[in-house]
Design a protein around this motif. Structure first.
Motif, PDB file in Angstrom:
ATOM      1  N   ALA A   1       0.831  -1.207   0.000  1.00 28.05           N
ATOM      2  CA  ALA A   1       0.000   0.000   0.000  1.00 28.05           C
ATOM      3  C   ALA A   1       0.862   1.252   0.000  1.00 28.05           C
ATOM      4  O   ALA A   1       0.633   2.187  -0.782  1.00 28.05           O
ATOM      5  CB  ALA A   1      -0.934  -0.009   1.204  1.00 28.05           C
ATOM      6  N   ARG A   2       1.857   1.280   0.876  1.00 29.23           N
ATOM      7  CA  ARG A   2       2.733   2.452   0.954  1.00 29.23           C
ATOM      8  C   ARG A   2       3.502   2.648  -0.348  1.00 29.23           C
ATOM      9  O   ARG A   2       3.632   3.776  -0.846  1.00 29.23           O
ATOM     10  CB  ARG A   2       3.697   2.304   2.129  1.00 29.23           C
ATOM     11  N   ALA A   3       4.018   1.567  -0.906  1.00 40.91           N
ATOM     12  CA  ALA A   3       4.793   1.666  -2.140  1.00 40.91           C
ATOM     13  C   ALA A   3       3.927   2.150  -3.298  1.00 40.91           C
ATOM     14  O   ALA A   3       4.341   3.005  -4.094  1.00 40.91           O
ATOM     15  CB  ALA A   3       5.424   0.316  -2.469  1.00 40.91           C
ATOM     16  N   ALA A   4       2.717   1.617  -3.405  1.00 40.84           N
ATOM     17  CA  ALA A   4       1.840   1.989  -4.501  1.00 40.84           C
ATOM     18  C   ALA A   4       1.404   3.448  -4.404  1.00 40.84           C
ATOM     19  O   ALA A   4       1.394   4.175  -5.410  1.00 40.84           O
ATOM     20  CB  ALA A   4       0.623   1.073  -4.532  1.00 40.84           C
ATOM     21  N   LEU A   5       1.061   3.906  -3.216  1.00 44.14           N
ATOM     22  CA  LEU A   5       0.657   5.302  -3.071  1.00 44.14           C
ATOM     23  C   LEU A   5       1.847   6.238  -3.249  1.00 44.14           C
ATOM     24  O   LEU A   5       1.695   7.357  -3.740  1.00 44.14           O
ATOM     25  CB  LEU A   5      -0.017   5.531  -1.723  1.00 44.14           C
ATOM     26  N   GLY A   6       3.027   5.786  -2.875  1.00 45.30           N
ATOM     27  CA  GLY A   6       4.227   6.571  -3.149  1.00 45.30           C
ATOM     28  C   GLY A   6       4.478   6.688  -4.644  1.00 45.30           C
ATOM     29  O   GLY A   6       4.860   7.759  -5.145  1.00 45.30           O
ATOM     30  N   ARG A   7       4.264   5.603  -5.368  1.00 46.25           N
ATOM     31  CA  ARG A   7       4.411   5.624  -6.824  1.00 46.25           C
ATOM     32  C   ARG A   7       3.376   6.549  -7.445  1.00 46.25           C
ATOM     33  O   ARG A   7       3.667   7.321  -8.369  1.00 46.25           O
ATOM     34  CB  ARG A   7       4.271   4.205  -7.378  1.00 46.25           C
ATOM     35  N   ALA A   8       2.164   6.493  -6.928  1.00 43.12           N
ATOM     36  CA  ALA A   8       1.115   7.378  -7.431  1.00 43.12           C
ATOM     37  C   ALA A   8       1.479   8.846  -7.217  1.00 43.12           C
ATOM     38  O   ALA A   8       1.251   9.688  -8.090  1.00 43.12           O
ATOM     39  CB  ALA A   8      -0.211   7.052  -6.740  1.00 43.12           C
ATOM     40  N   ALA A   9       2.066   9.146  -6.061  1.00 41.04           N
ATOM     41  CA  ALA A   9       2.451  10.531  -5.756  1.00 41.04           C
ATOM     42  C   ALA A   9       3.514  11.039  -6.717  1.00 41.04           C
ATOM     43  O   ALA A   9       3.572  12.239  -7.029  1.00 41.04           O
ATOM     44  CB  ALA A   9       2.945  10.627  -4.317  1.00 41.04           C
ATOM     45  N   ALA A  10       4.366  10.142  -7.203  1.00 42.20           N
ATOM     46  CA  ALA A  10       5.399  10.542  -8.163  1.00 42.20           C
ATOM     47  C   ALA A  10       4.823  10.775  -9.549  1.00 42.20           C
ATOM     48  O   ALA A  10       5.424  11.488 -10.363  1.00 42.20           O
ATOM     49  CB  ALA A  10       6.480   9.464  -8.220  1.00 42.20           C
ATOM     50  N   LEU A  11       3.657  10.189  -9.825  1.00 44.11           N
ATOM     51  CA  LEU A  11       3.068  10.275 -11.158  1.00 44.11           C
ATOM     52  C   LEU A  11       1.940  11.301 -11.258  1.00 44.11           C
ATOM     53  O   LEU A  11       1.667  11.818 -12.343  1.00 44.11           O
ATOM     54  CB  LEU A  11       2.527   8.897 -11.568  1.00 44.11           C
ATOM     55  N   ILE A  12       1.267  11.568 -10.149  1.00 49.21           N
ATOM     56  CA  ILE A  12       0.140  12.501 -10.139  1.00 49.21           C
ATOM     57  C   ILE A  12       0.634  13.845  -9.605  1.00 49.21           C
ATOM     58  O   ILE A  12       1.040  13.946  -8.454  1.00 49.21           O
ATOM     59  CB  ILE A  12      -1.016  11.967  -9.267  1.00 49.21           C
TER      60      ILE A  12
ATOM     61  N   PRO B   1      -6.125  16.497 -11.199  1.00 49.89           N
ATOM     62  CA  PRO B   1      -7.440  16.179 -10.649  1.00 49.89           C
ATOM     63  C   PRO B   1      -7.437  15.029  -9.641  1.00 49.89           C
ATOM     64  O   PRO B   1      -8.235  15.025  -8.711  1.00 49.89           O
ATOM     65  CB  PRO B   1      -8.261  15.814 -11.901  1.00 49.89           C
ATOM     66  N   GLY B   2      -6.550  14.063  -9.799  1.00 51.41           N
ATOM     67  CA  GLY B   2      -6.536  12.917  -8.908  1.00 51.41           C
ATOM     68  C   GLY B   2      -5.774  13.127  -7.611  1.00 51.41           C
ATOM     69  O   GLY B   2      -5.740  12.232  -6.755  1.00 51.41           O
ATOM     70  N   ARG B   3      -5.174  14.302  -7.443  1.00 55.27           N
ATOM     71  CA  ARG B   3      -4.326  14.511  -6.265  1.00 55.27           C
ATOM     72  C   ARG B   3      -5.108  14.539  -4.947  1.00 55.27           C
ATOM     73  O   ARG B   3      -4.645  13.957  -3.946  1.00 55.27           O
ATOM     74  CB  ARG B   3      -3.513  15.797  -6.421  1.00 55.27           C
ATOM     75  N   PRO B   4      -6.270  15.197  -4.864  1.00 57.11           N
ATOM     76  CA  PRO B   4      -6.989  15.191  -3.579  1.00 57.11           C
ATOM     77  C   PRO B   4      -7.342  13.781  -3.095  1.00 57.11           C
ATOM     78  O   PRO B   4      -7.217  13.482  -1.910  1.00 57.11           O
ATOM     79  CB  PRO B   4      -8.238  16.021  -3.876  1.00 57.11           C
ATOM     80  N   LEU B   5      -7.771  12.916  -4.014  1.00 58.71           N
ATOM     81  CA  LEU B   5      -8.090  11.542  -3.628  1.00 58.71           C
ATOM     82  C   LEU B   5      -6.841  10.826  -3.128  1.00 58.71           C
ATOM     83  O   LEU B   5      -6.884  10.102  -2.130  1.00 58.71           O
ATOM     84  CB  LEU B   5      -8.696  10.790  -4.806  1.00 58.71           C
ATOM     85  N   LEU B   6      -5.728  11.036  -3.812  1.00 55.73           N
ATOM     86  CA  LEU B   6      -4.477  10.428  -3.375  1.00 55.73           C
ATOM     87  C   LEU B   6      -4.083  10.942  -2.000  1.00 55.73           C
ATOM     88  O   LEU B   6      -3.689  10.151  -1.120  1.00 55.73           O
ATOM     89  CB  LEU B   6      -3.370  10.723  -4.386  1.00 55.73           C
ATOM     90  N   ASP B   7      -4.197  12.241  -1.769  1.00 55.44           N
ATOM     91  CA  ASP B   7      -3.865  12.798  -0.453  1.00 55.44           C
ATOM     92  C   ASP B   7      -4.743  12.179   0.633  1.00 55.44           C
ATOM     93  O   ASP B   7      -4.271  11.866   1.729  1.00 55.44           O
ATOM     94  CB  ASP B   7      -4.044  14.322  -0.464  1.00 55.44           C
ATOM     95  N   PHE B   8      -6.033  12.017   0.320  1.00 54.42           N
ATOM     96  CA  PHE B   8      -6.943  11.419   1.295  1.00 54.42           C
ATOM     97  C   PHE B   8      -6.506   9.997   1.648  1.00 54.42           C
ATOM     98  O   PHE B   8      -6.453   9.618   2.823  1.00 54.42           O
ATOM     99  CB  PHE B   8      -8.362  11.410   0.741  1.00 54.42           C
ATOM    100  N   ARG B   9      -6.167   9.225   0.646  1.00 52.81           N
ATOM    101  CA  ARG B   9      -5.778   7.841   0.907  1.00 52.81           C
ATOM    102  C   ARG B   9      -4.441   7.757   1.639  1.00 52.81           C
ATOM    103  O   ARG B   9      -4.242   6.853   2.463  1.00 52.81           O
ATOM    104  CB  ARG B   9      -5.741   7.078  -0.422  1.00 52.81           C
ATOM    105  N   ARG B  10      -3.556   8.679   1.386  1.00 49.12           N
ATOM    106  CA  ARG B  10      -2.310   8.708   2.160  1.00 49.12           C
ATOM    107  C   ARG B  10      -2.609   9.050   3.618  1.00 49.12           C
ATOM    108  O   ARG B  10      -1.940   8.569   4.537  1.00 49.12           O
ATOM    109  CB  ARG B  10      -1.327   9.695   1.540  1.00 49.12           C
ATOM    110  N   GLY B  11      -3.623   9.862   3.834  1.00 48.84           N
ATOM    111  CA  GLY B  11      -4.061  10.141   5.194  1.00 48.84           C
ATOM    112  C   GLY B  11      -4.593   8.906   5.890  1.00 48.84           C
ATOM    113  O   GLY B  11      -4.337   8.674   7.075  1.00 48.84           O
TER     114      GLY B  11
END
Length: 258
Positions: free
Chosen positions: A112-123, A128-138
């Protein structure tokens, strides 16, 4: 424990009848039916990703369907061809791994941590997808890392982004989770306001499957007899939806009936 199911905007795309139908099914907990409407997307990555997101959300609410969600996500990952699509798929990958860990199916916290970290590098920060990513990292910070301060910062970023994008469903989640942290800190007025805003947004959107959790959350911050009334309404909706979300059963059973 904070359980959530949040994938996608929660709003219909203009007057698109397909998206309207998908939302109506999703909002009533009919994720399989909603996903079936998207099954003929061919090689288009957008419906493939949306279908995976729906099936992942079903896992969070029903604790079932893990293999089907995994298969749908692999299809979406294979079809992604630019950074935005790959980032969105990685965000869903992280969410599925988070759900598996949170619900005790299998410990996939590192994934989970690795995938969301990868998403943060790509988004990108303004994508538009950044708020959802921030929420899930929370969510990861709060529920897997036990770091409420980091979670609060992530939820606030997500809330600001969702507000700017007028994503009312995501706002309902950020309000609720910020309120949960406020309740944990004994800030009853702040918690009550956040929970009430979350419930209001879900009722306005017709997000029926998420309304019982919102009612139960608000009950935690309200005095009696209002708390008992809210819990009873949550029980009514919970029964109406056939015991979904499954994880709410224990919370409602632990509280006295009205």
């Amino acid at each position: 424990m904070a359980h959530t199911a949040m994938s996608g905007s929660g709003t219909t795309a203009g007057d698109d009848p397909l998206q309207t139908a998908v939302w109506r099914l999703r909002s009533r907990g009919c994720w399989s039916d909603a996903a079936a409407l998207l099954a003929s997307g061919g090689d288009d990555p957008a419906p493939a990703l949306q279908r995976a997101a729906l099936l992942i959300e079903r896992c969070l609410y029903t604790e079932q369907g893990w293999a089907e969600a995994e298969d749908a996500l692999r299809v979406a990952e294979a079809l992604a061809h630019d950074d935005g699509e790959r980032g969105a798929a990685a965000c869903e990958r992280g969410y599925l791994a988070y759900a598996s860990t949170l619900l005790g199916v299998r410990d996939r916290a590192d994934e989970a941590r690795a995938a969301l970290g990868r998403a943060a590098a790509l988004i990108g920060p303004t994508a538009p997808g950044r708020p959802l990513l921030d929420f899930r990292r929370g969510l990861l910070a709060q529920n897997l890392a036990d770091s409420p301060q980091a979670a609060r910062a992530a939820y606030r970023r997500a809330h600001e982004g969702a507000t700017a994008q007028e994503d009312r469903l995501l706002m309902s989640f950020t309000w609720r989770h910020l309120a949960g942290l406020a309740l944990r800190d004994g800030e009853l007025a702040e918690a009550r306001h956040g929970f009430a805003e979350s419930l209001r947004l879900r009722e306005e959107l017709g997000y029926l499957v998420g309304t019982a959790p919102a009612l139960a959350a608000l009950a935690e911050a309200e005095p009696e007899p209002e708390a008992a009334r809210l819990r009873e309404e949550a029980r009514r909706l919970f029964r109406l939806l056939g015991g979904v979300p499954t994880w709410l059963a224990g919370q409602l059973a632990a509280q006295p009936a009205a």
